[in-house]
Design an enzyme around this catalytic site. Structure first.
Site, short mmCIF file in Angstrom:
data_model
loop_
_atom_site.label_atom_id
_atom_site.label_comp_id
_atom_site.label_asym_id
_atom_site.label_seq_id
_atom_site.Cartn_x
_atom_site.Cartn_y
_atom_site.Cartn_z
N ARG A 113 24.53 27.99 22.27
CA ARG A 113 25.31 29.17 21.87
C ARG A 113 26.78 28.79 21.74
O ARG A 113 27.34 28.15 22.62
CB ARG A 113 25.13 30.28 22.92
CG ARG A 113 25.87 31.55 22.60
CD ARG A 113 25.43 32.72 23.48
NE ARG A 113 25.93 32.65 24.84
CZ ARG A 113 25.84 33.65 25.73
NH1 ARG A 113 25.23 34.79 25.40
NH2 ARG A 113 26.30 33.50 26.95
N SER A 114 27.39 29.20 20.62
CA SER A 114 28.84 28.98 20.48
C SER A 114 29.59 30.31 20.57
O SER A 114 30.39 30.51 21.47
CB SER A 114 29.16 28.24 19.18
OG SER A 114 28.69 28.92 18.05
N GLY A 116 27.78 33.49 19.91
CA GLY A 116 26.82 34.55 20.22
C GLY A 116 26.63 35.56 19.12
O GLY A 116 26.06 36.63 19.36
N GLY A 183 31.92 32.25 16.46
CA GLY A 183 32.01 30.87 16.91
C GLY A 183 31.89 29.89 15.77
O GLY A 183 31.08 30.07 14.85
N VAL A 184 32.68 28.82 15.83
CA VAL A 184 32.69 27.80 14.78
C VAL A 184 31.33 27.12 14.65
O VAL A 184 30.86 26.85 13.54
CB VAL A 184 33.80 26.76 15.07
CG1 VAL A 184 33.58 25.48 14.28
CG2 VAL A 184 35.17 27.35 14.75
N GLY A 185 30.66 26.86 15.77
CA GLY A 185 29.44 26.06 15.73
C GLY A 185 28.35 26.64 14.85
O GLY A 185 27.86 25.99 13.92
N GLY A 186 27.96 27.87 15.12
CA GLY A 186 26.92 28.50 14.32
C GLY A 186 27.37 28.80 12.91
O GLY A 186 26.61 28.65 11.95
N TYR A 193 30.84 31.43 5.19
CA TYR A 193 31.56 31.89 3.99
C TYR A 193 32.56 32.96 4.39
O TYR A 193 32.47 33.58 5.46
CB TYR A 193 30.58 32.44 2.94
CG TYR A 193 30.30 33.91 3.10
CD1 TYR A 193 30.99 34.85 2.35
CD2 TYR A 193 29.38 34.37 4.04
CE1 TYR A 193 30.77 36.21 2.52
CE2 TYR A 193 29.15 35.72 4.22
CZ TYR A 193 29.85 36.64 3.45
OH TYR A 193 29.64 37.98 3.63
N TYR A 481 22.82 35.25 8.01
CA TYR A 481 22.43 36.65 8.17
C TYR A 481 21.00 36.66 8.73
O TYR A 481 20.07 37.18 8.14
CB TYR A 481 22.46 37.39 6.83
CG TYR A 481 23.85 37.70 6.31
CD1 TYR A 481 24.99 37.41 7.05
CD2 TYR A 481 24.03 38.30 5.07
CE1 TYR A 481 26.25 37.69 6.57
CE2 TYR A 481 25.29 38.59 4.57
CZ TYR A 481 26.40 38.29 5.33
OH TYR A 481 27.65 38.58 4.84
#
Length: 538
Positions: A113-114, A116, A183-186, A193, A481
């Site tokens: 999780r980055s 959430g 979060g940047v990770g996900g 975008y 999404y």
């Protein structure tokens, strides 16, 4: 970000209580796993790391607070929501390496999780025994304006990234989402975008390098991992392949002043004409102009007791208002846009404007560093439109939306840079030929199972209704999404067949290459979730 209402503040407190009071009864087993895991972590890290400070068992008084802090969808924070055995909150890269290896040693599923914001909660929920690797402490951002690049760790938020860029330059930005707490990770690993995609493409179209921990606990950069794996983690969902530690990004130029506006029309104000024409203009206009279209059933202001449909155009233009009006007056006069509707501000201020702060109420830019975010119950779905919807069909769509009563639509225009990049350059395939993306959206605040059932039925009904208007074979969807309705995997012996169902919708012809990469780097499917990339059957 914005001040919490008393209701949402109360909701946050109640969520905390729910998690505290309704943990699984398997306390002894949980403690045993925690002790074994902690011993393994201690063995694999330096004594000075104080490893116990970053590991939370269910009996830890801070466990519930840490778990709830990054739950952004209240549908997945109830008494029946499965809870992790342990939460690990690494403070350095070696902690991630150890967590991967120790989870693998114990045979425990690891969720990553980055921020959430996964719409279906799959970064912090699982039906089997699992740990959460929570990346929020790994949030460093190193901006190099001379090279126009930045390294950003995956536990950082978009708001933090935008702020750190602004600290170094007022003429640079980055094309990513409009939600500062994401979060940047996900976001990056799922393509990412925002409102500059028509000018600069997706977030991953501007990624130069990455650092990740693979299933063997190695730290790999782009050169070490090779081009196939690097390709997979810039749009294919990082959690299928390893733990992404950081991305190196290419900053983009932004003008000293940009222009924003919001224009609303209802059906009695020719909203249908506006929406119909928008389909032809928004994907083909100046690349620096992004006109998002929000469609929502609302109570009529002119006909008492009646419902109508409201169309709202929300815009970012990378230029001044005179330049903008010269375009809209010619191409989309149906908006009736006037100079007084437009606001010129800096790019960083436009980030806050898009987050819901109107002109005159934009707070200090340090607000972008806040991780506070009100949460509610929500469901999202997505589609791609490749042929304009006729006025007659738009009228039928409005009737259906008004009949359902709650579900809204968001049309996000493509074209511009998006049409110039081939579909195979990244795993994200939805490029040329797509006019716009649809997001189906429903939110509610009441903790009521019957209400949830009703709203989920509404959004699924509208999704079924729009079938004739959207892409086919496959009916495409956007990974970020997240929508479990389109298929899930049990990650068992049929994982490839199950993964193909949703994988082709998210990735089209790129799915097969993702499977080959997965098979090469994680053949035993350690990194997995309900919609991960499967390896080929053995």
């Amino acid at each position: 970000m914005k001040p919490l209402t008393s209701l949402s503040a109360l909701s946050t407190v109640l969520l905390f209580i729910v998690v505290s009071l309704h943990l699984s009864p398997s306390w002894a087993a949980s403690d045993s796993v925690y002790d074994t895991f902690l011993q393994c972590l201690t063995h694999r890290t330096q004594p000075s790391d104080h490893i116990s400070d970053i590991v939370y068992s269910r009996t830890n008084s801070s466990f519930a607070k840490v778990l709830v802090s990054y739950i952004r969808n209240r549908r997945f924070n109830s008494s029946s929501t499965p809870k992790p055995l342990v939460i690990v909150t690494p403070k350095q890269e070696s902690h991630v390496q150890a967590a991967v290896l120790c989870s693998k040693d114990l045979g425990i599923h690891l969720k990553i999780r980055s921020g959430g914001h996964d719409y279906e909660g799959i970064s912090y929920v699982s039906d089997d025994a699992f740990f959460i690797l929570d990346m929020f402490n790994l949030r460093s951002i190193d901006v190099n304006i001379q090279k126009e690049t930045a390294w950003v760790q995956t536990g950082a938020t978009l708001g933090e990234l935008y702020y750190r860029i602004w600290e170094k330059s007022k003429l640079h930005g980055f094309p990513a989402g409009v939600g500062p707490t994401i979060g940047v990770g996900g976001h990056f690993s799922g393509a990412g975008y925002g409102n500059m995609l028509r000018k600069y493409g997706l977030s991953v179209d501007n990624v130069l390098d990455a650092r990740m921990v693979d299933v063997r606990g190695r730290i790999l950069d782009r050169k070490a991992m090779g081009e196939d794996l690097f390709w997979a983690i810039i749009g294919g969902g990082g959690a299928s392949f390893g733990v992404i530690l950081a991305y190196q990004i290419k900053l983009v130029p932004v003008p000293e002043k940009v222009t924003v506006f919001r224009v609303e029309k209802t059906l009695d104000q020719n909203a249908t004409d506006l929406v119909y024409k928008w389909q032809f203009v928004a994907p083909r206009t100046d690349h620096g102009l992004f006109m998002r279209l929000l469609l929502q059933p609302v109570t009529s202001q002119t006909q008492k007791g009646q419902k109508t449909l409201r169309a709202t155009v929300v815009t970012l233009f990378l230029g001044n208002s005179d330049q903008l009006l010269a375009i809209t007056d010619k191409e989309l006069p149906e908006m009736g846009l006037k100079k007084e509707n437009c606001t010129e501000l800096s790019w960083i201020e436009s980030v806050l404007w898009w987050d819901g702060f109107d002109e005159g109420t934009i707070p200090a830019l340090e607000t972008l560093l806040s991780r506070d975010d009100s949460t509610n119950f929500l469901k999202r779905k997505s589609d791609y439109v490749q042929t304009p919807i006729s006025k007659a069909n738009l009228d039928w769509l409005w009737k259906k939306m008004i009949e359902l009563g709650k579900v809204g639509l968001v049309f996000n225009p493509y074209g511009g840079r998006m049409s110039e990049i081939p579909a195979s350059v990244t795993p994200f395939p939805h490029r040329a030929g797509n006019l716009f993306k649809i997001q189906y959206s429903v939110n509610w605040n009441e903790d009521d199972p019957e209400l949830e059932k009703n709203y989920l039925a509404q959004i699924r009904s509208l999704y079924n209704y729009t079938t004739p208007f959207v892409s086919k074979n496959p009916r495409s969807a956007y990974l970020n999404y997240r929508d479990l309705d389109i298929g899930t995997s049990t990650n068992g012996k049929n994982s490839y067949e199950e993964g193909q169902v949703y994988g082709v919708k998210y990735f089209n012809d790129n799915f097969d290459r993702l499977v080959k990469v997965k098979t090469a780097v994680d053949p035993n499917n350690f990194f997995r979730n309900e919609q991960s990339i499967p390896p080929l059957p053995k």
